[in-house]
Each structure stands twice: as C-alpha cells, then as structure tokens.
Design a protein around this motif. Structure first.
Motif, PDB file in Angstrom:
ATOM      1  N   ASP A 159       0.834  -1.207   0.000  1.00  0.00           N
ATOM      2  CA  ASP A 159       0.000   0.000   0.000  1.00  0.00           C
ATOM      3  C   ASP A 159       0.864   1.251   0.000  1.00  0.00           C
ATOM      4  OD1 ASP A 159      -2.307  -1.358  -0.048  1.00  0.00           O
ATOM      5  OD2 ASP A 159      -2.988  -0.812   1.965  1.00  0.00           O
ATOM      6  N   PHE A 160       1.919   1.174   0.764  1.00  0.00           N
ATOM      7  CA  PHE A 160       2.846   2.298   0.814  1.00  0.00           C
ATOM      8  C   PHE A 160       3.399   2.564  -0.589  1.00  0.00           C
ATOM      9  CE2 PHE A 160       7.317   3.403   0.691  1.00  0.00           C
ATOM     10  CZ  PHE A 160       7.350   4.592   1.397  1.00  0.00           C
ATOM     11  N   LEU A 161       3.849   1.501  -1.231  1.00  0.00           N
ATOM     12  CA  LEU A 161       4.425   1.644  -2.572  1.00  0.00           C
ATOM     13  C   LEU A 161       3.389   2.223  -3.523  1.00  0.00           C
ATOM     14  CD1 LEU A 161       6.404  -1.719  -2.809  1.00  0.00           C
ATOM     15  CD2 LEU A 161       7.296   0.546  -2.244  1.00  0.00           C
ATOM     16  N   ASP A 162       2.157   1.712  -3.424  1.00  0.00           N
ATOM     17  CA  ASP A 162       1.095   2.201  -4.303  1.00  0.00           C
ATOM     18  C   ASP A 162       0.845   3.683  -4.061  1.00  0.00           C
ATOM     19  OD1 ASP A 162       0.878  -0.322  -5.241  1.00  0.00           O
ATOM     20  OD2 ASP A 162      -0.956  -0.823  -4.148  1.00  0.00           O
ATOM     21  N   HIS A 163       0.737   4.031  -2.791  1.00  0.00           N
ATOM     22  CA  HIS A 163       0.411   5.423  -2.479  1.00  0.00           C
ATOM     23  C   HIS A 163       1.483   6.376  -2.981  1.00  0.00           C
ATOM     24  CE1 HIS A 163      -1.486   8.698  -0.152  1.00  0.00           C
ATOM     25  NE2 HIS A 163      -0.256   9.151  -0.096  1.00  0.00           N
ATOM     26  N   PHE A 164       2.730   5.969  -2.851  1.00  0.00           N
ATOM     27  CA  PHE A 164       3.813   6.874  -3.212  1.00  0.00           C
ATOM     28  C   PHE A 164       4.312   6.641  -4.638  1.00  0.00           C
ATOM     29  CE2 PHE A 164       3.751   7.052   1.374  1.00  0.00           C
ATOM     30  CZ  PHE A 164       3.879   8.409   1.597  1.00  0.00           C
ATOM     31  N   GLY A 165       3.611   5.790  -5.361  1.00  0.00           N
ATOM     32  CA  GLY A 165       3.963   5.580  -6.760  1.00  0.00           C
ATOM     33  C   GLY A 165       5.342   4.985  -6.964  1.00  0.00           C
ATOM     34  N   LEU A 166       5.684   4.063  -6.088  1.00  0.00           N
ATOM     35  CA  LEU A 166       6.998   3.423  -6.204  1.00  0.00           C
ATOM     36  C   LEU A 166       6.820   1.975  -6.613  1.00  0.00           C
ATOM     37  CD1 LEU A 166       8.516   4.688  -2.873  1.00  0.00           C
ATOM     38  CD2 LEU A 166       9.406   5.219  -5.132  1.00  0.00           C
ATOM     39  N   GLU A 167       7.780   1.474  -7.355  1.00  0.00           N
ATOM     40  CA  GLU A 167       7.733   0.053  -7.681  1.00  0.00           C
ATOM     41  C   GLU A 167       8.342  -0.769  -6.568  1.00  0.00           C
ATOM     42  OE1 GLU A 167       8.129  -1.113 -11.505  1.00  0.00           O
ATOM     43  OE2 GLU A 167       7.898   0.867 -12.390  1.00  0.00           O
ATOM     44  N   SER A 168       9.358  -0.221  -5.934  1.00  0.00           N
ATOM     45  CA  SER A 168       9.907  -0.895  -4.768  1.00  0.00           C
ATOM     46  C   SER A 168      10.619   0.143  -3.918  1.00  0.00           C
ATOM     47  CB  SER A 168      10.868  -2.012  -5.188  1.00  0.00           C
ATOM     48  OG  SER A 168      12.205  -1.597  -5.028  1.00  0.00           O
ATOM     49  N   ALA A 169      10.775  -0.154  -2.639  1.00  0.00           N
ATOM     50  CA  ALA A 169      11.429   0.820  -1.757  1.00  0.00           C
ATOM     51  C   ALA A 169      12.875   1.028  -2.177  1.00  0.00           C
ATOM     52  CB  ALA A 169      11.347   0.348  -0.308  1.00  0.00           C
ATOM     53  N   ARG A 170      13.395   0.079  -2.928  1.00  0.00           N
ATOM     54  CA  ARG A 170      14.773   0.224  -3.386  1.00  0.00           C
ATOM     55  C   ARG A 170      14.921   1.313  -4.432  1.00  0.00           C
ATOM     56  NH1 ARG A 170      18.077  -4.563  -2.601  1.00  0.00           N
ATOM     57  NH2 ARG A 170      17.074  -5.548  -0.829  1.00  0.00           N
ATOM     58  N   ASP A 171      13.798   1.738  -4.987  1.00  0.00           N
ATOM     59  CA  ASP A 171      13.875   2.774  -6.009  1.00  0.00           C
ATOM     60  C   ASP A 171      13.989   4.167  -5.412  1.00  0.00           C
ATOM     61  OD1 ASP A 171      13.695   0.873  -7.962  1.00  0.00           O
ATOM     62  OD2 ASP A 171      11.524   0.932  -8.005  1.00  0.00           O
ATOM     63  N   LEU A 172      13.864   4.263  -4.107  1.00  0.00           N
ATOM     64  CA  LEU A 172      14.021   5.578  -3.481  1.00  0.00           C
ATOM     65  C   LEU A 172      15.443   6.065  -3.700  1.00  0.00           C
ATOM     66  CD1 LEU A 172      12.214   4.932  -0.110  1.00  0.00           C
ATOM     67  CD2 LEU A 172      11.621   6.706  -1.750  1.00  0.00           C
ATOM     68  N   PRO A 173      15.574   7.336  -4.046  1.00  0.00           N
ATOM     69  CA  PRO A 173      16.926   7.833  -4.279  1.00  0.00           C
ATOM     70  C   PRO A 173      17.720   7.937  -2.981  1.00  0.00           C
ATOM     71  CG  PRO A 173      15.328   9.609  -4.500  1.00  0.00           C
ATOM     72  CD  PRO A 173      14.547   8.352  -4.262  1.00  0.00           C
ATOM     73  N   GLY A 174      19.009   7.698  -3.086  1.00  0.00           N
ATOM     74  CA  GLY A 174      19.882   7.841  -1.935  1.00  0.00           C
ATOM     75  C   GLY A 174      20.251   9.291  -1.720  1.00  0.00           C
ATOM     76  N   LEU A 175      21.028   9.511  -0.686  1.00  0.00           N
ATOM     77  CA  LEU A 175      21.371  10.889  -0.330  1.00  0.00           C
ATOM     78  C   LEU A 175      22.028  11.631  -1.489  1.00  0.00           C
ATOM     79  CD1 LEU A 175      22.690  11.153   3.290  1.00  0.00           C
ATOM     80  CD2 LEU A 175      20.486  11.740   2.321  1.00  0.00           C
ATOM     81  N   GLN A 176      22.984  10.968  -2.126  1.00  0.00           N
ATOM     82  CA  GLN A 176      23.690  11.626  -3.228  1.00  0.00           C
ATOM     83  C   GLN A 176      22.707  11.981  -4.321  1.00  0.00           C
ATOM     84  OE1 GLN A 176      26.698  12.350  -2.831  1.00  0.00           O
ATOM     85  NE2 GLN A 176      27.931  10.705  -1.955  1.00  0.00           N
ATOM     86  N   GLU A 177      21.806  11.072  -4.569  1.00  0.00           N
ATOM     87  CA  GLU A 177      20.846  11.297  -5.649  1.00  0.00           C
ATOM     88  C   GLU A 177      19.842  12.375  -5.269  1.00  0.00           C
ATOM     89  OE1 GLU A 177      20.683   6.970  -7.799  1.00  0.00           O
ATOM     90  OE2 GLU A 177      19.980   7.123  -5.752  1.00  0.00           O
ATOM     91  N   LEU A 178      19.457  12.388  -3.996  1.00  0.00           N
ATOM     92  CA  LEU A 178      18.563  13.448  -3.532  1.00  0.00           C
ATOM     93  C   LEU A 178      19.226  14.802  -3.722  1.00  0.00           C
ATOM     94  CD1 LEU A 178      17.265  11.988  -0.145  1.00  0.00           C
ATOM     95  CD2 LEU A 178      15.915  12.395  -2.181  1.00  0.00           C
ATOM     96  N   ARG A 179      20.499  14.806  -3.395  1.00  0.00           N
ATOM     97  CA  ARG A 179      21.245  16.050  -3.502  1.00  0.00           C
ATOM     98  C   ARG A 179      21.310  16.466  -4.966  1.00  0.00           C
ATOM     99  NH1 ARG A 179      25.952  14.968  -0.400  1.00  0.00           N
ATOM    100  NH2 ARG A 179      24.701  15.572   1.387  1.00  0.00           N
ATOM    101  N   ALA A 180      21.598  15.495  -5.818  1.00  0.00           N
ATOM    102  CA  ALA A 180      21.731  15.803  -7.243  1.00  0.00           C
ATOM    103  C   ALA A 180      20.410  16.279  -7.824  1.00  0.00           C
ATOM    104  CB  ALA A 180      22.222  14.574  -7.989  1.00  0.00           C
ATOM    105  N   ALA A 181      19.311  15.782  -7.281  1.00  0.00           N
ATOM    106  CA  ALA A 181      18.017  16.178  -7.817  1.00  0.00           C
ATOM    107  C   ALA A 181      17.546  17.495  -7.216  1.00  0.00           C
ATOM    108  CB  ALA A 181      16.985  15.084  -7.560  1.00  0.00           C
TER     109      ALA A 181
END
Lengths: 216, 257, 216
Positions: A159-181
């Motif tokens: 449900d969490f994945l559905d609500h947040f539009g994620l395919e898997s929790a592993r797809d969440l960006p890491g810190l470096q990627e958050l920073r880059a975005a």
C-alpha cells in the motif's frame, strides 16, 4: 474534432453547438450560473434559454441532470444515484512531521527496529506514531531481528508503494541522488562527513539496511 | 555514476558559466546551432566543417577572454582529434573506430537532440488541462461515510529523509545503540528464561551474553534487566528477594496458577 | 424519480443503468479514476469496461468528453471549447526550456536515468529541474536500472497523461517516427563498446527504453 467557432462571428453557431457550449461551461464552472452569466460567455446571438432547455432534455434520465436552483443552473449527479457517492467524502489530513520522518526512516532502512528509528531521529518514537503508520497500512511488522532481545522490525507495505507511486522501496533515491536532484538543501559541513560515514556504518553493520544500496 | 554525483559542485559551477557563453546550453547545443549555418538536413551535415566552426568559435571566445566551461574545452579537444582522424589517411596499425564512425555518432547525437526539442515543442503545443480543456468545476462529495485520507507525497518523504540525514550537527539527543540494552529486550529475555528457572538465581545471571563484563554495557543491561524483573513481578510472573540492603537481588520464576 | 437500485442485489443492473452509474461517478470527480476504482463502487456483476465504452460513444462530439489516460478515465470539456472557459483557466508555472526538454526526454526514453538525460542534452541537469517536474507530479521515480551503480530512473505519470490529454505514453506525438529513425536507440559512442559493458548505460543492450511499455 470540430473547429472552434469564431466568437466574434456575426451569425450565432447552430443550436447543437450552442448546447455543447453551455454543457462545457456548466461542467467546468465551480458555481451555478444564471442564464445571464451563461449568455455573457457565449458568442453573440445565442439563445441561451433554448440551449438550456435542450440540454435539460438531453440529460433527462441520465446519470447527470441539469438542475435549476433559483435563477441559476448547474449540472449535478442524479439524486437517485447518491448512494454511489458514498465513498467520496474524504477528509485530508496531513501526516505529522514525526510520522513522515519515521516513515521515511523505515522506507530507507527497512527492516528497521524502533531503536534504530529513534537513533536516526534523535528522539523517542511515540507509540501513536507507529500506530498511525500501521493503521494507515503503510507499515507492517517485519521479521524479528536476530540480535539480543530479538526486537521487532518494521517494513513498508505494498500500500505504501502504491500510495507513493513506487515500484519498490529500493527505487528511493539515496542521499547523493537526492542532492543531485536538488531535494537536499543543506550539505553536511566539512568535517561532518566522517561523522556521517560512521553513522552509516553503524547502521549497516549488524543491520544490513538498504542504505548500502543508496550511499554509493 | 558515482563520479557524476561526486563532482556535482563542479558541475554546478560549470553550468553557471555555460549560461554565460552566449546563452548556449552546453557544447551540443552550440554545435546544433552552428550546424544550422550549413543549411542542410542534419543527416547530411558536414561534421568536418562543423568541427572547424566549433574550434573557431572556441578560439574566438578565448581571444575575447570569455572563460569557457570545461565541457566546451573537452568537446573542442575531442573535435580536434576527430578532425585529424577525418583528414589523415587511416593508419592500418591503429585500432578503434574510424573517424567516419565517430562523425556519424556525433551527427546522430545532434539529430537526437534536435528531435527531442521538436517533440518537446509538439508536446507543449498539445491541448493542455486547465488551458484548453477543463476538469469538473464542482466535484461532488455527497458522502455519508467519512473517510480520512492521510496526505503525504513522495517529495515530503524524500525531503524528510534528506532533512534527517543532514542535520546531524543539530542532533539534540543521540545514543550509541550498541551500548544500550533496551527494556523491551530485557523483558523479552526474562520472560523467556523464567519458566525454566525455578530456583533462586541472582539478577546478574540473567544478563545477556556479552553484556556482563563491565562498564556502560553492563550498567545498561543490569538496569534494563532489573526494571524488567520489577515489571514481571508486578505481573506476578516472578518472585524477587534481597537479603539486605545492597545484597544481591535474587529472582525465580513463579508458576502462574 | 427512479428508485435507487439496491446495490446488494444479486443480478447486475441493466447496461443502460450501469452506464448512468459510471457517468455519475465520473461526473462527480475531478481526477481520473481507474476502471478498478469505478468497478469497486458499482454493484456486483457490472461490466465496467462495456459501460465505459458506451459512455465514451455517448459523449463523442459533446461539450464534455470521456478521456482516457493510462488505465484511468475522466470527463473533461472538449478541447475545442477551451476559449469559453477563460474564467477557469489556471496559470501554469512557466517551465524553463531545460525542464521542458528534460520532460520530453523522460517521456520518450522512459525509464530514463539522469545520466541519459544529460547525455542527450549534452549538459548537466540543473538543480531544480527534476525537482520541479516531480513537484508538478508529471514525473515519478521508476525502477532502478539493473546496471552497476543501480541508478534511479524517471518515468512520466498519469497526471502527465491527463495534463496533455494523452491516452498512454504510446500516443506521444512523433513517437513512431522517432523510433523508426532510430533516435530512441541507445547507441554508445563507437570505440566505447568494451568500456560500455562496465558502463551504467549500455548494459541493457540496444533494446531499451519505451519498448518494454509497448511490447505487452
């Protein structure tokens, strides 16, 4: 698709076209409109009363009806279908900061124990916060950790994945990627980097959280 | 990819400069603009001629003392190399792609960038919601049942996490988990051990392995285990005794009736 | 007024009635609803797909039309009547050229990594560009690419389809031509083939990108 009639043309558009226009106006407007309001929006020479009458006939017996309230008109769902709308009333409540942070930690570090959550947030997690997340169905209990005390762990749900539009929790960006975005404003102060690295180690050590996936 | 993320600072700095180079968005953009002067289909663009145009542009910018971003210089170096490959007869001893292959790839990249710009323009030229077509103006919510929907977006989530992981310096309260033995853990451990310990045993014997030595770990384990035994005594699952003040605390499991 | 059909009745209501119900449900709502959402609110045994198809035919050429976006549906005013709705017009935040190009690249190459976007534009994705697209809800995180470094990918959303009146990402303008011209291929620089094997991008082979969307 039909061509847009030129609103400045002299001749009024055909009645069928006038009816479409009234239909679109009533659909999109956020409040009931009087015949005069509608006329003001239509091209010159339109017969608003006739267009309204035709529209009303067209919707007779449909799932939507043309209603008149005072001297104003609005399109509404048919009263006999009100029971269909029961699931509609939704009250929006913003998730508290504590809850969103706790949720974020679980999502990024799952499976995460309560102690780990507290460690990252730096404050105790109140019972209500986890309860709320469990109740929302965004978090569930995972396997117990095979460490002293065998603490329970928390993981995020489908449900969490559905609500947040994620395919898997592993797809969440890491810190470096958050920073880059551009999602991360504060950068660690120089000299804090070591500290951060240690923290990550502490978490990754016995825990084997997801962080290893994100931090490289 | 890690390289890309690491020197993001450099790249951001470079970006600021790019904007200064006559408003071009990077070397590819500059090349694409230059290629238009050839007035041919991008598929038939002369890469050799384009390379010369680019190198001239860079030369000019340098003579005007415009500071060029590294990207532009890297591209210039690459184009100079490409030019030499295109002009010199191929060296049979040399491996690697031919000048023609490299030129074809560059032409393809330019074509692709142009194609993306074209479709981007077509996309933005489409009918758009809120401009050309409209949503229901009075959404109806005639519900009898109330449902509370909790709102949180992925952005909220990612920002919360980013905030947490970057405010270490502000941490008001933190402890090292490895030296803390949680009360819950102690409760669980005791509850598990008590049914098999019907004889009096001192509290110390119930400490988990690896926690009984000394120092902070022992103190934490002792405190949690003691608190846990009090809790279990309250529930009637354990009996406790102490011969005298400061004497060892003893406990044993109690058969629940 | 008709009697409300009993939602718990065994037999499904007649198709004309199902169509009215779907009409009312969609009419009441300002955001797209999936066929599953609609089915969940209809009585047992209804044929939502058929009701939607009939409804779509009924609204063809009207002032309001049934639009499809992905697996969801919504009623929207006919695009040719937009000029009547000056009052409802919402001013969109102006997107930068970089943001528009980035959006197009994600839409046509999805799932796309940041590196791919940068490769195509020949310039770094600036801070705030992806942020803005995520915030608009037009772009979301896709699955991580199964290549070294497991980079995050970006894909377009249902909101994106809704905003641009697209039934699916397949209907993006010019998509077929671009594909036929090989402009959506992933071609590594000649001579980098062996290096490419270790590279983030090339591992997926020549067939990549939207193909996975279209082959099912």
């Amino acid at each position: 698709m039909m061509d847009a009639p030129d609103p400045s043309a002299f001749a009024a558009p055909p009645m069928a076209e006038q009816e479409r226009m009234v239909e679109a106006i009533l659909f999109a407007c956020d409040h009931p409109l009087s015949a005069a309001d509608i006329s003001a929006r239509l091209p010159q020479g339109c017969d608003t009363a006739e267009a309204l009458a035709q529209l009303r006939r067209r919707y007779t017996g449909r799932g939507v009806v043309l209603m008149r309230m005072g001297d104003a008109y609005a399109l509404r769902t048919a009263p006999d279908l009100g029971w269909l709308m029961q699931a509609e009333r939704v009250e929006n409540r913003k998730l508290s900061r504590a809850a969103i942070e706790t949720l974020a930690i679980i999502a990024y570090h799952q499976p995460a124990t309560r102690t780990e959550i507290e460690e990252i947030r730096g404050v105790a997690v109140s019972r209500g916060t986890l309860d709320q997340l469990l109740e929302l169905g965004w978090v569930r209990l995972g396997r117990r950790r095979m460490t002293p005390g065998r603490p329970v762990t928390f993981v995020v749900t489908q449900d969490f994945l559905d609500h947040f539009g994620l395919e898997s929790a592993r797809d969440l960006p890491g810190l470096q990627e958050l920073r880059a975005a551009g999602l991360l404003d504060n950068r660690p102060m120089p000299g804090q980097a070591d500290q951060a690295a240690e923290d990550d180690e502490a978490l990754d050590g016995p825990v084997r959280g997801q962080s290893e996936l994100f931090e490289d | 990819m890690s390289d890309d993320w690491d020197n993001i600072d450099d790249r951001r700095a470079a970006e600021a400069l790019i904007v200064d180079v006559d408003g071009f968005e990077g070397p590819l953009d500059l090349l694409l603009t230059l290629s238009r002067s050839q007035k041919v289909d991008l598929r038939r663009v002369s890469v050799l001629q384009l390379s010369e145009q680019y190198l001239n542009f860079i030369e000019q910018a340098r003579s005007l003392r415009i500071e060029l971003a590294a990207d532009y210089l890297v591209m210039a170096a690459w184009l100079a190399y490409l030019k030499s490959r295109l002009l010199l007869p191929p060296d049979p001893a040399e491996d690697g792609p031919s000048g023609e292959d490299l030129a074809a790839h560059l032409a393809w990249q330019l074509e692709r960038l142009q194609a993306m710009r074209d479709v981007a323009a077509r996309l933005m030229g489409r009918d758009q919601k809120g401009r050309d077509f409209f949503v229901r103006g009075q959404p109806e919510a005639v519900a009898i049942t109330r449902k509370t929907e909790t709102q949180a977006s992925l952005l909220d989530l990612m920002r919360a996490y980013a905030r947490l992981r970057t405010r270490d310096e502000f941490r008001p309260y933190a402890f090292n988990r490895s030296d803390i033995y949680a009360l819950e853990a102690a409760l669980e451990r005791l509850a598990r051990l008590l049914p098999v310990s019907q004889d009096w045993a001192s509290l110390q014997q119930f400490l988990p392995e690896g926690w009984g030595k000394a120092g902070q770990r022992r103190r934490s384990a002792l405190a949690s285990t003691f608190a846990a035994s009090l809790e279990l005594a309250k529930q009637g699952k354990v009996e406790m005794r102490q011969a005298d003040a400061f004497a060892p605390v003893q406990l044993r499991g109690r058969e629940t009736p």
